[in-house]
Design a protein around this motif. Structure first.
Motif, PDB file in Angstrom:
ATOM      1  N   TYR A  61      -6.907  -2.808  -3.178  1.00  0.00           N
ATOM      2  CA  TYR A  61      -7.017  -1.860  -2.064  1.00  0.00           C
ATOM      3  C   TYR A  61      -5.989  -0.744  -2.144  1.00  0.00           C
ATOM      4  CZ  TYR A  61     -10.346  -4.981   0.176  1.00  0.00           C
ATOM      5  OH  TYR A  61     -11.460  -5.724   0.466  1.00  0.00           O
ATOM      6  N   GLY A  70      -9.922   4.940  -8.640  1.00  0.00           N
ATOM      7  CA  GLY A  70      -9.803   5.761  -7.446  1.00  0.00           C
ATOM      8  C   GLY A  70     -11.101   6.420  -7.047  1.00  0.00           C
ATOM      9  N   GLY A 115      -7.277   7.492  -5.240  1.00  0.00           N
ATOM     10  CA  GLY A 115      -8.192   8.379  -4.530  1.00  0.00           C
ATOM     11  C   GLY A 115      -7.443   9.498  -3.829  1.00  0.00           C
ATOM     12  N   ALA A 116      -6.278   9.149  -3.237  1.00  0.00           N
ATOM     13  CA  ALA A 116      -5.449  10.168  -2.581  1.00  0.00           C
ATOM     14  C   ALA A 116      -4.925  11.184  -3.595  1.00  0.00           C
ATOM     15  CB  ALA A 116      -4.285   9.502  -1.854  1.00  0.00           C
ATOM     16  N   PHE A 122       1.189   4.250  -2.776  1.00  0.00           N
ATOM     17  CA  PHE A 122       0.905   5.620  -2.352  1.00  0.00           C
ATOM     18  C   PHE A 122       2.074   6.543  -2.706  1.00  0.00           C
ATOM     19  CE2 PHE A 122       0.758   9.151   0.631  1.00  0.00           C
ATOM     20  CZ  PHE A 122      -0.582   9.518   0.610  1.00  0.00           C
ATOM     21  N   CYS A 161       0.835  -1.206   0.000  1.00  0.00           N
ATOM     22  CA  CYS A 161       0.000   0.000   0.000  1.00  0.00           C
ATOM     23  C   CYS A 161       0.873   1.260   0.000  1.00  0.00           C
ATOM     24  CB  CYS A 161      -0.922   0.006   1.209  1.00  0.00           C
ATOM     25  SG  CYS A 161      -2.332  -1.109   1.083  1.00  0.00           S
ATOM     26  N   ARG A 187      -6.509   1.492  -5.490  1.00  0.00           N
ATOM     27  CA  ARG A 187      -7.688   2.366  -5.395  1.00  0.00           C
ATOM     28  C   ARG A 187      -7.439   3.516  -4.420  1.00  0.00           C
ATOM     29  NH1 ARG A 187     -12.259   0.368  -7.834  1.00  0.00           N
ATOM     30  NH2 ARG A 187     -12.411  -1.886  -8.184  1.00  0.00           N
ATOM     31  N   ALA A 188      -6.876   3.188  -3.253  1.00  0.00           N
ATOM     32  CA  ALA A 188      -6.645   4.217  -2.239  1.00  0.00           C
ATOM     33  C   ALA A 188      -5.626   5.247  -2.710  1.00  0.00           C
ATOM     34  CB  ALA A 188      -6.184   3.567  -0.939  1.00  0.00           C
ATOM     35  N   SER A 189      -4.581   4.789  -3.412  1.00  0.00           N
ATOM     36  CA  SER A 189      -3.551   5.723  -3.870  1.00  0.00           C
ATOM     37  C   SER A 189      -4.088   6.679  -4.930  1.00  0.00           C
ATOM     38  CB  SER A 189      -2.341   4.955  -4.410  1.00  0.00           C
ATOM     39  OG  SER A 189      -2.658   4.227  -5.586  1.00  0.00           O
TER      40      SER A 189
END
Length: 323
Positions: free
Chosen positions: A242, A231, A249-250, A193, A189, A245-247
């Protein structure tokens, strides 16, 4: 003949068939739906008629004829833009498609309203303009090694570009590790990121002096972030991935703050979804060729204004994707 497709889209479909002649008309229809972000795929009979009319479509594309079938060539624009090109070359100014498109829009706006032609100034029109006047393809001016996940590498790259105006910064570096719930770790993760979210933020900050130089010289500059609809919270219907998608979105959240902070300096921001591109990033399983994705994103970039609201846009037609 699929009249709800533009001439440029029909031309791209013909080119896709030329590059991949083994694709069936059904698969070409599905490709068109993805590439142009259509609500449904064209009928196979429509694809057949488009391919049968390939010569006519190519001629319309060459002449810059719109979807309404009108020739939008403007002698006044042609002469004025060529004079601008000549002046830039005499002064040693490095040209870009974006700079040419900005000047073309400026020239059009200055023409008398009663004689001003309605022109889309598409990627195809610009390509044809360059071909008509023997302008060479734009190549790299300088290659700078960079690891966007390393702060020291970013600093070295920024020093190498010190004093160089940057009209458009495209943060394209990305990594995708498609881990599910069971094998997602803090390490994978954090890695995603660092590359997908923090890297573009730090790169933008490091090159902010260059963007400001472009604003001083030409009035505006832009930062384009290559994000992903993966994202999007609203668009997530399949779960998994996970860290990726999170990166992404960030990245979207970082870019929203950048857009607010940089707008007073006449620096605009974009979020672009490139599609499921057929590259190593996606294990070469994508439905969209890199050239098609780039051409679509270039069309969006060419039309952007600093005052436009920040939205995630699909490469095909610039449709807005809910975050």
């Amino acid at each position: 003949m699929g009249k709800w497709l533009t001439v440029e889209e029909k031309f791209e479909l013909v080119m896709k068939h030329r590059r991949c002649p083994s694709l069936s008309q059904t698969k070409l229809a599905r490709w068109a739906q993805t590439a142009f972000n259509l609500s449904r795929a064209p009928l196979t009979n429509t694809v057949k008629k488009i391919l049968q009319s390939a010569s006519e479509i190519e001629e319309k594309q060459r002449l810059g004829i719109t979807k309404r079938g009108r020739d939008v060539a403007s002698p006044e624009l042609e002469v004025a833009l060529k004079s601008f090109v000549d002046a830039c070359e005499a002064d040693g100014v490095r040209l870009s498609r974006k700079l040419l498109a900005q000047k073309a829009r400026q020239i059009l706006a200055g023409l008398p309203e009663d004689t001003r032609p309605k022109m889309a100034l598409s990627v195809g029109w610009m390509t044809n303009f360059m071909a008509r006047h023997g302008l060479r393809r734009l190549g790299p001016w300088k290659l700078v090694p960079l690891d966007i996940s390393e702060k020291q590498s970013i600093a070295v790259a920024a020093r190498a570009l010190e004093g160089v105006p940057i009209d458009l910064l495209i943060n394209n570096a990305g990594v995708c590790e498609n881990h599910n719930l069971e094998d997602t770790t803090s390490e994978n993760c954090v890695r995603q990121f660092e590359v997908n979210a923090l890297g573009p933020l730090l790169m933008t900050r490091a090159l902010l002096p260059n963007l400001r130089l472009a604003v001083s010289a030409r009035g505006s500059a832009f930062v384009a972030q290559i994000t992903s609809r993966m994202g999007s919270v609203a668009d997530n219907s399949s779960g998994g991935a996970y860290g990726y998608r999170a990166s992404k979105g960030a990245l979207n959240v970082f870019t929203k703050s950048l857009a607010i902070d940089l707008a007073p300096q006449n620096i605009g921001c974009l979020l672009l979804h490139p599609g499921n591109v057929n590259t190593a990033h996606g294990n070469f399983t994508g439905a969209v060729e890199p050239e098609e994705s780039v051409a679509g994103m270039a069309r969006i970039i060419a039309c952007v204004r600093v005052e436009d609201p920040l939205q995630m846009r699909h490469f095909g037609k610039g449709d807005v994707i809910d975050w």
